[in-house]
Design a protein around this motif. Structure first.
Motif, PDB file in Angstrom:
ATOM      1  N   LYS A   1      14.885 -10.042  24.304  1.00 56.66           N
ATOM      2  CA  LYS A   1      13.725 -10.156  25.188  1.00 56.66           C
ATOM      3  C   LYS A   1      14.008  -9.518  26.541  1.00 56.66           C
ATOM      4  N   SER A   2      12.926  -9.163  27.232  1.00 58.97           N
ATOM      5  CA  SER A   2      13.048  -8.677  28.596  1.00 58.97           C
ATOM      6  C   SER A   2      13.359  -9.853  29.518  1.00 58.97           C
ATOM      7  N   PRO A   3      14.238  -9.672  30.514  1.00 59.78           N
ATOM      8  CA  PRO A   3      14.518 -10.773  31.444  1.00 59.78           C
ATOM      9  C   PRO A   3      13.314 -11.140  32.300  1.00 59.78           C
ATOM     10  N   PHE A   4      12.281 -10.300  32.338  1.00 52.62           N
ATOM     11  CA  PHE A   4      11.091 -10.571  33.161  1.00 52.62           C
ATOM     12  C   PHE A   4       9.892 -10.982  32.301  1.00 52.62           C
ATOM     13  N   GLY A   5      10.081 -11.192  31.024  1.00 52.25           N
ATOM     14  CA  GLY A   5       9.012 -11.655  30.150  1.00 52.25           C
ATOM     15  C   GLY A   5       8.133 -10.550  29.597  1.00 52.25           C
ATOM     16  N   LYS A   6       8.431  -9.289  29.862  1.00 51.06           N
ATOM     17  CA  LYS A   6       7.620  -8.180  29.365  1.00 51.06           C
ATOM     18  C   LYS A   6       7.993  -7.855  27.926  1.00 51.06           C
ATOM     19  N   ASN A   7       7.041  -7.243  27.226  1.00 44.87           N
ATOM     20  CA  ASN A   7       7.293  -6.818  25.853  1.00 44.87           C
ATOM     21  C   ASN A   7       8.085  -5.507  25.875  1.00 44.87           C
ATOM     22  N   ILE A   8       9.260  -5.488  25.246  1.00 46.62           N
ATOM     23  CA  ILE A   8      10.088  -4.271  25.227  1.00 46.62           C
ATOM     24  C   ILE A   8      10.305  -3.775  23.799  1.00 46.62           C
ATOM     25  N   THR A   9       9.544  -4.330  22.818  1.00 47.24           N
ATOM     26  CA  THR A   9       9.712  -3.928  21.423  1.00 47.24           C
ATOM     27  C   THR A   9       9.399  -2.443  21.265  1.00 47.24           C
ATOM     28  N   CYS A  10      10.273  -1.724  20.573  1.00 46.93           N
ATOM     29  CA  CYS A  10      10.127  -0.291  20.261  1.00 46.93           C
ATOM     30  C   CYS A  10      10.196   0.589  21.515  1.00 46.93           C
ATOM     31  N   GLN A  11      10.758   0.068  22.616  1.00 50.28           N
ATOM     32  CA  GLN A  11      10.854   0.853  23.836  1.00 50.28           C
ATOM     33  C   GLN A  11      12.323   1.052  24.216  1.00 50.28           C
ATOM     34  N   ASN A  12      12.570   2.164  24.936  1.00 46.77           N
ATOM     35  CA  ASN A  12      13.937   2.481  25.355  1.00 46.77           C
ATOM     36  C   ASN A  12      14.268   1.701  26.638  1.00 46.77           C
ATOM     37  N   ILE A  13      14.134   0.376  26.519  1.00 49.14           N
ATOM     38  CA  ILE A  13      14.371  -0.522  27.656  1.00 49.14           C
ATOM     39  C   ILE A  13      15.341  -1.619  27.197  1.00 49.14           C
ATOM     40  N   LYS A  14      16.381  -1.829  27.964  1.00 46.73           N
ATOM     41  CA  LYS A  14      17.360  -2.848  27.602  1.00 46.73           C
ATOM     42  C   LYS A  14      16.799  -4.247  27.814  1.00 46.73           C
ATOM     43  N   GLY A  15      17.088  -5.131  26.874  1.00 49.35           N
ATOM     44  CA  GLY A  15      16.751  -6.540  27.009  1.00 49.35           C
ATOM     45  C   GLY A  15      18.006  -7.399  26.999  1.00 49.35           C
ATOM     46  N   GLN A  16      17.790  -8.675  26.822  1.00 50.26           N
ATOM     47  CA  GLN A  16      18.906  -9.621  26.797  1.00 50.26           C
ATOM     48  C   GLN A  16      18.771 -10.534  25.587  1.00 50.26           C
ATOM     49  N   ARG A  17      19.925 -11.001  25.099  1.00 50.14           N
ATOM     50  CA  ARG A  17      19.961 -11.989  24.020  1.00 50.14           C
ATOM     51  C   ARG A  17      21.196 -12.863  24.215  1.00 50.14           C
ATOM     52  N   LYS A  18      21.231 -13.951  23.497  1.00 53.58           N
ATOM     53  CA  LYS A  18      22.384 -14.844  23.620  1.00 53.58           C
ATOM     54  C   LYS A  18      22.685 -15.490  22.272  1.00 53.58           C
ATOM     55  N   ARG A  19      23.911 -16.024  22.148  1.00 53.86           N
ATOM     56  CA  ARG A  19      24.288 -16.794  20.968  1.00 53.86           C
ATOM     57  C   ARG A  19      25.192 -17.943  21.410  1.00 53.86           C
ATOM     58  N   LEU A  20      25.244 -18.979  20.602  1.00 56.55           N
ATOM     59  CA  LEU A  20      25.939 -20.223  20.959  1.00 56.55           C
ATOM     60  C   LEU A  20      27.026 -20.554  19.942  1.00 56.55           C
ATOM     61  N   ARG A  21      27.949 -21.404  20.369  1.00 57.10           N
ATOM     62  CA  ARG A  21      28.937 -21.999  19.466  1.00 57.10           C
ATOM     63  C   ARG A  21      29.163 -23.443  19.912  1.00 57.10           C
ATOM     64  N   ASP A  22      29.703 -24.253  19.023  1.00 57.36           N
ATOM     65  CA  ASP A  22      29.920 -25.671  19.309  1.00 57.36           C
ATOM     66  C   ASP A  22      31.403 -25.974  19.438  1.00 57.36           C
ATOM     67  N   CYS A  23      31.711 -26.904  20.343  1.00 59.15           N
ATOM     68  CA  CYS A  23      33.082 -27.418  20.471  1.00 59.15           C
ATOM     69  C   CYS A  23      33.142 -28.743  19.725  1.00 59.15           C
ATOM     70  N   GLY A  24      33.701 -28.722  18.516  1.00 60.31           N
ATOM     71  CA  GLY A  24      33.732 -29.907  17.659  1.00 60.31           C
ATOM     72  C   GLY A  24      35.122 -30.501  17.501  1.00 60.31           C
ATOM     73  N   ASP A  25      35.162 -31.607  16.759  1.00 65.54           N
ATOM     74  CA  ASP A  25      36.409 -32.286  16.344  1.00 65.54           C
ATOM     75  C   ASP A  25      37.155 -32.971  17.486  1.00 65.54           C
ATOM     76  N   ARG A  26      36.636 -32.966  18.708  1.00 65.29           N
ATOM     77  CA  ARG A  26      37.354 -33.600  19.820  1.00 65.29           C
ATOM     78  C   ARG A  26      37.238 -35.115  19.716  1.00 65.29           C
ATOM     79  N   LYS A  27      38.407 -35.780  19.752  1.00 61.13           N
ATOM     80  CA  LYS A  27      38.446 -37.244  19.670  1.00 61.13           C
ATOM     81  C   LYS A  27      39.558 -37.782  20.555  1.00 61.13           C
ATOM     82  N   TYR A  28      39.441 -39.063  20.860  1.00 61.59           N
ATOM     83  CA  TYR A  28      40.502 -39.827  21.530  1.00 61.59           C
ATOM     84  C   TYR A  28      40.987 -39.133  22.808  1.00 61.59           C
ATOM     85  N   LYS A  29      40.027 -38.651  23.624  1.00 59.88           N
ATOM     86  CA  LYS A  29      40.311 -38.056  24.916  1.00 59.88           C
ATOM     87  C   LYS A  29      41.111 -36.752  24.807  1.00 59.88           C
ATOM     88  N   GLY A  30      40.917 -36.026  23.707  1.00 57.15           N
ATOM     89  CA  GLY A  30      41.538 -34.704  23.585  1.00 57.15           C
ATOM     90  C   GLY A  30      40.902 -33.729  24.573  1.00 57.15           C
TER      91      GLY A  30
END
Length: 443
Positions: free
Chosen positions: A317-346
């Motif tokens: 997506k565009s950082p300003f909310g504009k439509n950038i589909t099929c245009q030579n304009i850079k957008g932004q994206r993100k991805r996530l990960r989880d921190c799991g298995d932590r126990k007993y004050k690790g």
């Protein structure tokens, strides 16, 4: 069977079933080798695995990790299966811990790839005729003489050689008698000391030994040389020793604190060889100076957090909310990960939970197709056996030449690519010199 006997039998069965099976508990587990280290002793498995960094062995003797299931690093690629022409190389990894290791890309435990250690294989050459014999190696008595040949008819190729010896040796005689030079025999035994003790501050008496010039005796015709050096050797006599005093152990000291604050650890006791100390060559105390025992702190040890795999990228997506589909304009994206298995004050996971990236949105765009270059050869599949093959491909991909950046990893979405008239290709050929499949490849 009367009721009393029956009751005793049932009680014995109940006691046997209620006894937990103990394991050998170790304070370290090495992920790269799958080996346990530093045996603590036999405890119940639950007590040992209060600490996830520990390892244990059950009756089968196999070392196992107390932690969650984790892949070891891939081993280095092994040697090529043949020394010349094309073969294959393999690498392996192991899954250690409780549960199953994640394998989202289905990489398995073994990977096989083609390799070429040497393009050509050695070709043996042929020997020339033997050369002339050299002169005898001595001027009197018996000696040796040599002759040589060369690996040149034909010359070997690609590191090959000729089978057999390059040099031939035979005995020769000058028919002239050589003189025999004298040689010393071995030294005889040391003679007795002339005294049984010596006084402090005085120079000690000496003891002697002799040898003879008889190994061999020098010849008279022709005249041989006599032995050089003295036929007598001496050294100072040693004095009488003091009477030895053997050492004896003192009492055991108190236990040290437990070596851990959670799970299974060790504590020690020490004693000193001082009741009395050994003196004047007396014997040291027999036995151990230190003894070690097991201690258990019934508290779960900290389990540090571990990152999951990165999730899918979000929409570009565009950082300003504009439509950038099929245009030579850079957008932004993100991805996530989880921190799991932590126990007993690790400790929490080290690093960022969110990853941001630049992108071009080509979702649903109508784009011209172009043919890619040949891809790299894939790994050999299956990893063993005569049916193992490798492939490479030419595919129809979206033409991104009009964009400012040609890195295809930055393009998000599924465009409509026009591939009319473009011929995609797939080439599949057998992998050579692949090892036979063995059951232990997949243990």
């Amino acid at each position: 069977m009367n009721l009393i006997v029956l009751g005793i039998v049932l009680l014995g069965i109940y006691v046997q079933q209620s006894v937990s099976q103990k394991v050998e508990c170790f304070s370290s587990f090495t992920l790269s080798s799958g080996k346990c280290g530093n045996l603590l002793g036999e405890v119940e498995k639950e007590d040992c695995c209060l600490n996830p960094s520990y390892g244990f062995k059950e009756a089968d003797g196999v070392c196992r990790s107390c932690g969650n299931a984790t892949w070891s690093e891939w081993s280095p690629w092994g040697e090529c299966s043949v020394s010349c022409s094309e073969g294959v190389s393999q690498r392996r990894r192991s899954c250690h811990g409780i549960g199953n290791c994640p394998d989202p890309e289905n990489l398995g435990k073994v990977q096989t790839k083609p390799c070429v250690k040497k393009d050509c294989c050695p070709v043996e050459g042929g020997w020339s005729e033997w050369g002339k014999w050299q002169l005898c190696s001595v001027t009197c008595g018996d000696g040796i003489k040599k002759r040589r040949r060369t690996c040149s008819e034909p010359i070997s190729q690609c590191g090959g050689s000729c089978s057999g010896a390059e040099e031939e040796i035979t005995l020769c005689s000058t028919k002239i008698i050589c003189p025999t030079h004298g040689g010393w025999s071995s030294w005889g035994s040391w003679g007795p000391c002339p005294v049984t003790c010596f006084y402090e501050g005085r120079i000690p008496q000496k003891e002697f030994r002799k040898r003879t010039c008889t190994n061999p005796t020098s010849s008279t015709i022709p005249r041989g040389n006599a032995c050089e050096g003295s036929d007598t050797d001496s050294r100072p006599c040693s004095g009488l020793p003091f009477c030895p005093v053997d050492g004896n152990w003192g009492s055991w000291a108190g236990h040290t604190p437990c070596s851990v604050t959670c799970g299974v650890g060790q504590q020690t006791q020490r004693r000193i060889c001082d009741s009395p100390k050994p003196a004047h060559g007396g014997k040291q105390c027999r036995g151990e100076e230190q003894q070690t025992g097991i201690c258990i702190i019934p508290v779960n040890c900290p389990i540090n957090g571990t990152w999951s795999e990165w999730g899918e990228w979000s929409n570009c997506k565009s950082p300003f909310g504009k439509n950038i589909t099929c245009q030579n304009i850079k957008g932004q994206r993100k991805r996530l990960r989880d921190c799991g298995d932590r126990k007993y004050k690790g400790t929490p996971c080290d690093g960022e939970i969110v990853q941001h990236g630049k992108c071009y949105n080509i979702e649903g765009c109508k784009m011209k197709g172009v043919l890619s270059e040949w891809s790299e050869w894939s790994n050999c599949t299956p990893d063993c056996g005569p049916n193992s093959t490798k492939i490479r491909e030419i595919k129809c991909v979206a033409d991104i030449s009009s964009y400012n950046i040609q890195d295809r990893t930055m393009f998000a979405g599924n465009p409509h690519v026009k591939c009319d008239g473009l011929k995609e290709q797939t080439e599949r050929i057998p992998c050579k010199n692949v090892p036979e499949c063995m059951d232990n490849n997949y243990e």
